[in-house]
Write an enzyme that holds these catalytic residues in place. Structure first.
Site, PDB file in Angstrom:
ATOM      1  CG  ASP A 247      -2.237   0.736   0.935  1.00 52.52           C
ATOM      2  OD1 ASP A 247      -2.250   1.602   0.049  1.00 52.52           O
ATOM      3  OD2 ASP A 247      -3.244   0.447   1.615  1.00 52.52           O
ATOM      4  CD  GLU A 459     -19.712   6.316   4.816  1.00 55.06           C
ATOM      5  OE1 GLU A 459     -19.635   5.467   5.709  1.00 55.06           O
ATOM      6  OE2 GLU A 459     -20.574   6.272   3.919  1.00 55.06           O
TER       7      GLU A 459
END
Length: 715
Positions: A247, A459
């Site tokens: 990542d 979110e």
């Protein structure tokens, strides 16, 4: 594709890659291990940027079709649709790639290595990135993930259409604000039962080209440098043949966050030695020093490059190949009429009808003179798309969808109602500064469409620009800010109210469930979302979506967010009655199930063949989702047994009054339970197979006044 032929082709690519790598200097090798791989002119290797996104459409690279966010696609419970959408995404991706490379544009987000899908398990509704996933269930996530990968990668005998990536490997689902230092701990049973099945399915069934490691540690090992995950499980146990990427900037967390190494050189060495081939970031610049210091064997670096160049060869991007059909995809397919039509279909299929008291929906437009559309998500484009989004040529909000649908025949009044999460819409105004307007709109209207919920400013991922609080995670499951107060003001008008919730996760809307007659969960429905929701509200489309996650009541007790045990979580282990259960969703019609027949009652290697008649008894045509669950009843020698587990899905289209017989086979391994060593074992004992349009739980029965059909089988 013929498996032996494919394996032979992969071997040929790897041999060509090995020959190419053998000609490189150490400096050149290192330059190829980061996401922005440099050009090597003397070997005729062009620059390539590995970082591209396509979670629900080609992202961050100009105009493309924005499909519903992943959680919305999951709500369709439709495997065929997932592949159809992914195929459309890769078609647009290839078209844009062909156009961009024509003009030598090799920038970030311009390649064919798409870092999607996200097959993490949405174990906790507070997690900000849960809307990137396919929900809380390992089986549903596996099935939808496999078909998404197949749609992205295509079925050509020689070339990948694009390369998909299974992320984030593994045991990753928040909290976002401590992900760079957090250690996610789980038992071996939970690892293999909950967190690994989707990754395994994507690797072994879909032959996904890439796997991305997670930021966090899992049971002490940083995921992007985990021998357990990347070497022992992924390469050795599952036989993974593709490439592994970190990542972004995750490897620097080894020394800066997790504290498992002392330096950047050691972090780069740990990642490379344990199976990470590609670094999203710059930490692998340190590989030159790591090799020179003897901390990384150059043979391991060569192996990583073989994995990477093999991927580029599978895509056919190393050289021009006349036999590559994907090179011929024209730019004209991007944002075309067929893409818009598919997007609208996907949006319509993802909407879940949560409540419809006295059949308020669908509304009859001919009986309405004025309609009010109220709420912070009524005209909010951001609430259509979620995150990892592209750019649409046109966005249709709920307000715009209703305006377009009704035209000049019905007056449409609107109010923002309130800010999404603050107590006023204007900084200099007083709190509740739109409530009088709300009441005025209600007074003038025959019916109200209330549009509330979330968007990606509330979110999302840690570090995303605009997250209002908690680094993208939700602090509570309530409607944010003063939304519920404004909803109560709408309710007090006495007018019929339809609540449309937009957002990517479960909310505890207990008050709304008790008081509002009709509720739709629209997710982030994509650029065509407002049109789809309007067509559902007015009855052109019959809703068919199902919840891919549990909606918890505000009376429920959730475990600590940092606790990765499944005890008390999701429909499989919940101990309390939820607000809305996994697998739940209503329709404008009613379906009945009859004549459930199993070909035998003993479980063996051939599985159990089931046949059931499904009838549409109502006044609307529709599509029913037939859900098959295995319910352990009396199983010997087991611990931590789930309440039930989804094991098969069938979609059946039924005209009003029509009956169809649905036949499926539940395989033997569907009855397996995982032991403390992570082994799947079909234990002796009694199992129940539940068949119906919902789960076998008491809350589903209460909400639908319907029980599923059951058949008992034994081992």
């Amino acid at each position: 594709m013929d498996v032996s032929k494919n394996e032979k082709l992969v071997d040929e690519y790897r041999e060509k890659a090995r020959e190419l790598v053998s000609k490189m200097t150490l400096e050149e090798k290192v330059s190829q291990t980061m996401h922005h791989a440099a050009a090597i002119d003397r070997l005729d290797i062009k620059a390539y940027n590995w970082w591209n996104e396509a979670l629900h459409g080609v992202a961050r690279a100009g105009i493309a079709t924005i499909f519903p966010q992943a959680i919305g696609l999951a709500a369709t419970f439709d495997e065929d649709l997932l592949e159809e959408v992914a195929d459309a995404i890769s078609t647009e991706g290839r078209a844009k790639f062909n156009m961009q490379t024509k003009y030598e544009d090799r920038d970030i987000y311009k390649g064919l290595t798409f870092w999607a899908p996200n097959v993490n398990i949405f174990r906790d509704p507070r997690w900000g990135r849960g809307h990137e996933t396919y929900g809380e269930d390992p089986y549903l996530t596996s099935r939808l993930g496999v078909r998404f990968v197949e749609g992205i990668q295509g079925h050509d005998e020689k070339y990948l259409k694009a390369a998909a990536c299974a992320k984030h490997f593994a045991v990753h689902s928040g909290p976002e604000d401590i992900r760079h230092e957090f250690n996610a701990e789980c038992t071996t049973q939970e690892l293999y039962e909950t967190y690994l099945p989707a990754f395994k399915a994507l690797v072994k069934e879909a032959k996904v080209e890439a796997v991305m490691g997670a930021y966090n540690r899992t049971n002490g090992e940083p995921c992007c440098g985990s021998k357990t995950l990347l070497t022992d499980i992924l390469r050795t146990d599952w036989g993974f043949k593709g490439h592994v990427t970190s990542d972004c900037w995750a490897i620097k967390d080894f020394h800066e966050g997790h504290g498992v190494t002392q330096s950047a050189v050691d972090s780069a060495a740990m990642a490379m030695n344990n199976g990470c081939d590609l670094n999203c970031g710059e930490m692998f610049e340190n590989l030159f020093a790591a090799v020179k210091a003897g901390k990384v064997d150059e043979k391991r670096l060569d192996e990583a490059l073989v994995n990477l160049f093999s991927a580029r060869m599978k895509l056919g991007v190393m050289e021009k190949n006349d036999d590559n059909p994907f090179d011929k995809i024209p730019y004209s397919v991007v944002d075309s009429k067929p893409m818009k039509e598919l997007n609208l279909k996907a949006s319509e299929k993802c909407v879940v009808l949560l409540k419809n008291e006295d059949n308020l929906l669908p509304l009859d437009a001919s009986k309405i003179k004025t309609i009010g559309v109220i709420g912070p998500n009524a005209n909010n484009r951001r609430a259509l798309v979620g995150n990892y989004e592209g750019t649409a040529s046109r966005y249709v909000t709920v307000l715009e969808g209703i305006q377009d649908y009704l035209g000049e025949d019905v007056r449409v009044l609107t109010s923002e109602g309130c800010h999404l999460c603050k107590d006023r819409t204007q900084n200099l105004g007083q709190s509740y500064d739109r409530t009088s307007e709300v009441r005025g709109v209600c007074d003038e209207s025959d019916v109200i469409i209330a549009c509330f919920g979330l968007d990606s400013s509330l979110e999302g991922e840690e570090g995303d620009e605009g997250n209002e609080f908690a680094s993208g995670d939700k602090m509570t499951l309530n409607l944010p800010g003063i939304q519920e107060d404004v909803l109560k003001a709408i309710y007090e008008s006495g007018k019929p109210v339809v609540l449309v919730l937009l957002g990517g996760s479960a909310l505890s809307v207990d008050w709304a469930n008790d008081n509002i007659p009709a509720i739709l969960q629209g997710w982030y429905p994509g650029a065509e979302g407002g049109k789809a929701i309007a067509r559902i509200i007015f009855g052109d489309v019959n809703p068919e979506g199902r919840l891919p996650l549990t909606f918890y009541s505000n009376k429920n007790t959730l475990p600590e967010f940092t606790n990765y045990s499944m005890k008390g979580r999701t429909y499989r282990y919940i101990e309390e009655k939820p607000l809305y259960p996994f697998g739940y969703g209503l329709s404008y019609t009613t379906y009945s199930y009859n004549n459930l027949v199993a070909n035998k009652t003993n479980i063996d290697e051939d599985g159990i063949e089931l046949s059931v008649d499904v009838t549409n008894n109502g006044a609307f045509d529709g599509v029913e989702t037939v859900e098959y669950y295995v319910v352990p009843k009396d199983i010997k020698n087991t611990t931590n047994v789930p309440n039930s587990s989804l094991k098969k899905i069938a979609k059946v289209s039924l005209k009003k009054g029509e009956t169809k017989t649905v036949k499926v086979t539940i395989p033997e391994d569907a009855f397996a339970l995982f032991d403390e060593d992570g082994k799947a074992v079909v234990h002796e004992g009694l199992y129940e197979i539940s068949v119906g349009g919902q789960g076998p739980d008491a809350r589903s029965e209460e909400l639908t006044n319907t029980k599923t059909l059951r058949v008992e089988v034994t081992k």
